[in-house]
Design a protein around this motif. Structure first.
Motif, PDB file in Angstrom:
ATOM      1  N   TRP A 124       0.807  -1.221   0.000  1.00 13.42           N
ATOM      2  CA  TRP A 124       0.000   0.000   0.000  1.00 13.42           C
ATOM      3  C   TRP A 124       0.841   1.273   0.000  1.00 13.42           C
ATOM      4  CZ3 TRP A 124      -0.162  -3.756   3.840  1.00 13.42           C
ATOM      5  CH2 TRP A 124       0.555  -3.479   5.009  1.00 13.42           C
ATOM      6  N   VAL A 125       2.107   1.190   0.407  1.00 13.99           N
ATOM      7  CA  VAL A 125       2.928   2.401   0.404  1.00 13.99           C
ATOM      8  C   VAL A 125       3.444   2.732  -0.995  1.00 13.99           C
ATOM      9  CG1 VAL A 125       3.640   1.957   2.785  1.00 13.99           C
ATOM     10  CG2 VAL A 125       5.117   1.205   0.906  1.00 13.99           C
ATOM     11  N   ARG A 126       3.135   1.890  -1.974  1.00 11.45           N
ATOM     12  CA  ARG A 126       3.651   2.087  -3.321  1.00 11.45           C
ATOM     13  C   ARG A 126       2.645   2.764  -4.244  1.00 11.45           C
ATOM     14  NH1 ARG A 126       4.300  -3.529  -4.991  1.00 11.45           N
ATOM     15  NH2 ARG A 126       4.635  -2.586  -7.043  1.00 11.45           N
ATOM     16  N   TYR A 127       1.491   3.156  -3.745  1.00 10.16           N
ATOM     17  CA  TYR A 127       0.505   3.793  -4.613  1.00 10.16           C
ATOM     18  C   TYR A 127       0.882   5.241  -4.904  1.00 10.16           C
ATOM     19  CZ  TYR A 127      -2.987   0.164  -5.055  1.00 10.16           C
ATOM     20  OH  TYR A 127      -3.636  -0.985  -5.412  1.00 10.16           O
ATOM     21  N   GLU A 128       0.645   5.633  -6.159  1.00  6.87           N
ATOM     22  CA  GLU A 128       0.891   7.014  -6.555  1.00  6.87           C
ATOM     23  C   GLU A 128      -0.184   7.421  -7.569  1.00  6.87           C
ATOM     24  OE1 GLU A 128       4.053   6.455 -10.229  1.00  6.87           O
ATOM     25  OE2 GLU A 128       4.842   6.713  -8.192  1.00  6.87           O
ATOM     26  N   PHE A 129      -0.355   8.725  -7.733  1.00  7.32           N
ATOM     27  CA  PHE A 129      -1.307   9.205  -8.717  1.00  7.32           C
ATOM     28  C   PHE A 129      -0.817   8.894 -10.130  1.00  7.32           C
ATOM     29  CE2 PHE A 129      -2.473  12.300  -5.285  1.00  7.32           C
ATOM     30  CZ  PHE A 129      -3.808  11.927  -5.178  1.00  7.32           C
ATOM     31  N   VAL A 130      -1.746   8.541 -11.005  1.00 10.24           N
ATOM     32  CA  VAL A 130      -1.408   8.350 -12.416  1.00 10.24           C
ATOM     33  C   VAL A 130      -1.108   9.694 -13.069  1.00 10.24           C
ATOM     34  CG1 VAL A 130      -2.315   7.618 -14.654  1.00 10.24           C
ATOM     35  CG2 VAL A 130      -2.700   6.196 -12.616  1.00 10.24           C
ATOM     36  N   ASP A 131      -1.863  10.708 -12.712  1.00 13.50           N
ATOM     37  CA  ASP A 131      -1.671  12.053 -13.264  1.00 13.50           C
ATOM     38  C   ASP A 131      -0.369  12.641 -12.717  1.00 13.50           C
ATOM     39  OD1 ASP A 131      -1.714  14.741 -13.934  1.00 13.50           O
ATOM     40  OD2 ASP A 131      -3.846  14.998 -13.527  1.00 13.50           O
ATOM     41  N   PRO A 132       0.623  12.924 -13.565  1.00 17.53           N
ATOM     42  CA  PRO A 132       1.901  13.437 -13.062  1.00 17.53           C
ATOM     43  C   PRO A 132       1.764  14.785 -12.379  1.00 17.53           C
ATOM     44  CG  PRO A 132       1.822  13.541 -15.474  1.00 17.53           C
ATOM     45  CD  PRO A 132       0.641  12.744 -15.033  1.00 17.53           C
ATOM     46  N   ALA A 133       0.779  15.590 -12.766  1.00 12.78           N
ATOM     47  CA  ALA A 133       0.587  16.884 -12.109  1.00 12.78           C
ATOM     48  C   ALA A 133       0.152  16.692 -10.657  1.00 12.78           C
ATOM     49  CB  ALA A 133      -0.450  17.710 -12.869  1.00 12.78           C
ATOM     50  N   LEU A 134      -0.687  15.709 -10.402  1.00 18.67           N
ATOM     51  CA  LEU A 134      -1.107  15.426  -9.028  1.00 18.67           C
ATOM     52  C   LEU A 134       0.034  14.774  -8.245  1.00 18.67           C
ATOM     53  CD1 LEU A 134      -4.746  14.074  -9.563  1.00 18.67           C
ATOM     54  CD2 LEU A 134      -4.006  16.394  -8.956  1.00 18.67           C
ATOM     55  N   GLU A 135       0.773  13.913  -8.917  1.00 23.29           N
ATOM     56  CA  GLU A 135       1.873  13.231  -8.231  1.00 23.29           C
ATOM     57  C   GLU A 135       2.980  14.194  -7.827  1.00 23.29           C
ATOM     58  OE1 GLU A 135       4.031  10.420  -6.351  1.00 23.29           O
ATOM     59  OE2 GLU A 135       1.929  10.387  -6.974  1.00 23.29           O
ATOM     60  N   SER A 136       3.095  15.336  -8.507  1.00 23.43           N
ATOM     61  CA  SER A 136       4.148  16.302  -8.193  1.00 23.43           C
ATOM     62  C   SER A 136       3.751  17.248  -7.059  1.00 23.43           C
ATOM     63  CB  SER A 136       4.500  17.127  -9.432  1.00 23.43           C
ATOM     64  OG  SER A 136       3.405  17.972  -9.806  1.00 23.43           O
ATOM     65  N   LEU A 137       2.530  17.127  -6.540  1.00 22.50           N
ATOM     66  CA  LEU A 137       2.087  18.003  -5.466  1.00 22.50           C
ATOM     67  C   LEU A 137       2.840  17.713  -4.176  1.00 22.50           C
ATOM     68  CD1 LEU A 137      -1.798  17.830  -5.985  1.00 22.50           C
ATOM     69  CD2 LEU A 137      -0.245  19.665  -6.713  1.00 22.50           C
ATOM     70  N   SER A 138       2.771  18.647  -3.255  1.00 25.09           N
ATOM     71  CA  SER A 138       3.364  18.438  -1.931  1.00 25.09           C
ATOM     72  C   SER A 138       2.545  17.412  -1.159  1.00 25.09           C
ATOM     73  CB  SER A 138       3.385  19.754  -1.161  1.00 25.09           C
ATOM     74  OG  SER A 138       2.054  20.151  -0.838  1.00 25.09           O
ATOM     75  N   SER A 139       3.097  16.938  -0.057  1.00 28.22           N
ATOM     76  CA  SER A 139       2.394  15.955   0.771  1.00 28.22           C
ATOM     77  C   SER A 139       1.067  16.506   1.281  1.00 28.22           C
ATOM     78  CB  SER A 139       3.278  15.527   1.942  1.00 28.22           C
ATOM     79  OG  SER A 139       3.640  16.649   2.741  1.00 28.22           O
ATOM     80  N   GLY A 140       1.045  17.755   1.711  1.00 26.63           N
ATOM     81  CA  GLY A 140      -0.182  18.341   2.225  1.00 26.63           C
ATOM     82  C   GLY A 140      -1.242  18.514   1.154  1.00 26.63           C
ATOM     83  N   GLN A 141      -0.854  18.960  -0.034  1.00 21.61           N
ATOM     84  CA  GLN A 141      -1.820  19.123  -1.111  1.00 21.61           C
ATOM     85  C   GLN A 141      -2.362  17.776  -1.578  1.00 21.61           C
ATOM     86  OE1 GLN A 141       0.260  21.509  -4.035  1.00 21.61           O
ATOM     87  NE2 GLN A 141      -0.542  23.412  -3.175  1.00 21.61           N
ATOM     88  N   LYS A 142      -1.532  16.753  -1.596  1.00 16.11           N
ATOM     89  CA  LYS A 142      -2.012  15.419  -1.973  1.00 16.11           C
ATOM     90  C   LYS A 142      -3.079  14.935  -0.995  1.00 16.11           C
ATOM     91  CE  LYS A 142       2.138  13.627  -4.274  1.00 16.11           C
ATOM     92  NZ  LYS A 142       3.288  12.699  -4.135  1.00 16.11           N
ATOM     93  N   ILE A 143      -2.881  15.201   0.276  1.00 10.72           N
ATOM     94  CA  ILE A 143      -3.854  14.774   1.274  1.00 10.72           C
ATOM     95  C   ILE A 143      -5.197  15.437   1.012  1.00 10.72           C
ATOM     96  CG2 ILE A 143      -4.423  14.896   3.726  1.00 10.72           C
ATOM     97  CD1 ILE A 143      -1.399  14.524   4.256  1.00 10.72           C
ATOM     98  N   LEU A 144      -5.176  16.726   0.732  1.00  6.53           N
ATOM     99  CA  LEU A 144      -6.421  17.430   0.441  1.00  6.53           C
ATOM    100  C   LEU A 144      -7.104  16.844  -0.795  1.00  6.53           C
ATOM    101  CD1 LEU A 144      -5.457  21.151   1.127  1.00  6.53           C
ATOM    102  CD2 LEU A 144      -7.153  19.803   2.358  1.00  6.53           C
TER     103      LEU A 144
END
Length: 300
Positions: free
Chosen positions: A248-268
């Motif tokens: 489960w720690v290996r999941y990432e967004f497919v969209d590279p723009a979302l994946e490049s967000l900060s940790s806090g923005q990803k949580i939101l």
């Protein structure tokens, strides 16, 4: 967005139901660590009290580093006078826990917070929310058992997406965060501010000010994009024959723009549109109160 220690993307079996989880933020109101915490997700491993760690601004998604200054841009004494009889930050746990219990109730403090090393946890977490990683061992919240849920297993043509049922995990805690009385909470933050400033200097910022960093991070969180669900995720490939016991720690967004967000923005983003709107409303309200440079502007 492999989460290393964060463990937010922790999928249960596909289409499994999910229960509410923790959103760490308005406690920031309670003691100034930024509404951010009630929005940040729980750690899975048993947290350990974080030692002071010096770190330099690194990720391009982070708010710009605060410049060294001769004085704070957002002075906290404009909110309320600081307590002149505070213990050193290393001995502050008992006093901070007492004051939090007075504000929030001892049952809620025991249920949701980690009061050991609380001030240092808060400062490290707020600072990290604008960076690529926010290690869960530094969060000031209790671990919770619920798991992140995805729809689809990545097999065939069906995409793997964040399950819509995840949104329900946040509802109860957003309601709790919205019930925190902001005026006395921010006053308590100001009262305890010397402890937060001391912890921030221990992180490696001797000529900067924690409240300025808090305001910058709140501004950064408000810039989080608001994509519509469902959001596609994928497992980061790992070339190894060693069994992965924590996929489960290996999941990432497919969209590279979302994946490049900060940790806090990803949580939101992961909270879902409705929850993100509620969370941002809390962040805006807190920012209005702690951004004292704007409070001091002359009326026109």
């Amino acid at each position: 967005m492999p989460e290393n220690e964060t463990a937010e993307f922790r999928p249960a079996p596909p289409r499994a139901s999910s229960t509410p989880w923790i959103i760490a933020a308005v406690l920031a109101c309670a003691v100034g660590a930024g509404a951010a915490w009630w929005f940040w997700l729980r750690p899975v491993e048993a947290p350990v009290a974080p030692p002071p760690v010096a770190s330099a601004p690194e990720a391009p998604v982070a708010p710009p580093p605060m410049p060294e200054a001769s004085g704070p841009q957002n002075p906290v004494d404009a909110l309320a006078p600081a307590d002149t009889a505070l213990p050193a930050v290393a001995e502050s746990d008992k006093r901070v826990a007492e004051l939090l219990a007075e504000l929030l109730g001892s049952d809620k403090v025991a249920s949701f917070l980690l009061t050991e090393g609380f001030v240092r946890r808060v400062v490290a977490t707020v600072d990290n929310l604008g960076r690529a990683q926010a290690p869960s061992r530094m969060w000031p919240v209790q671990p919770m058992p619920q798991r992140f849920v995805v729809d689809g297993d990545g097999e065939g043509d069906a995409p793997t997406t964040i399950a819509t049922t995840n949104a329900a995990r946040y509802s109860a805690f957003l309601t709790f965060a919205e019930a925190v009385p902001l005026e006395p909470a921010v006053a308590l933050y100001a009262r305890l501010y010397p402890l937060f400033q001391q912890a921030y200097e221990e992180l490696g910022y001797p000529k900067r000010y924690f409240n300025d960093r808090l305001v910058a991070v709140l501004d950064h969180l408000l810039l989080a994009p608001e994509p519509k669900s469902p959001l596609r995720v994928k497992l980061t490939p790992v070339n190894t024959d060693v069994p992965n016991l924590r996929p489960w720690v290996r999941y990432e967004f497919v969209d590279p723009a979302l994946e490049s967000l900060s940790s806090g923005q990803k949580i939101l983003v992961r909270m879902g549109p409705a929850n993100q709107a509620r969370a941002k409303a809390l962040v805006r309200d807190l920012r209005k109160r702690v951004a004292t440079s704007e409070l001091q502007l002359p009326q026109r």
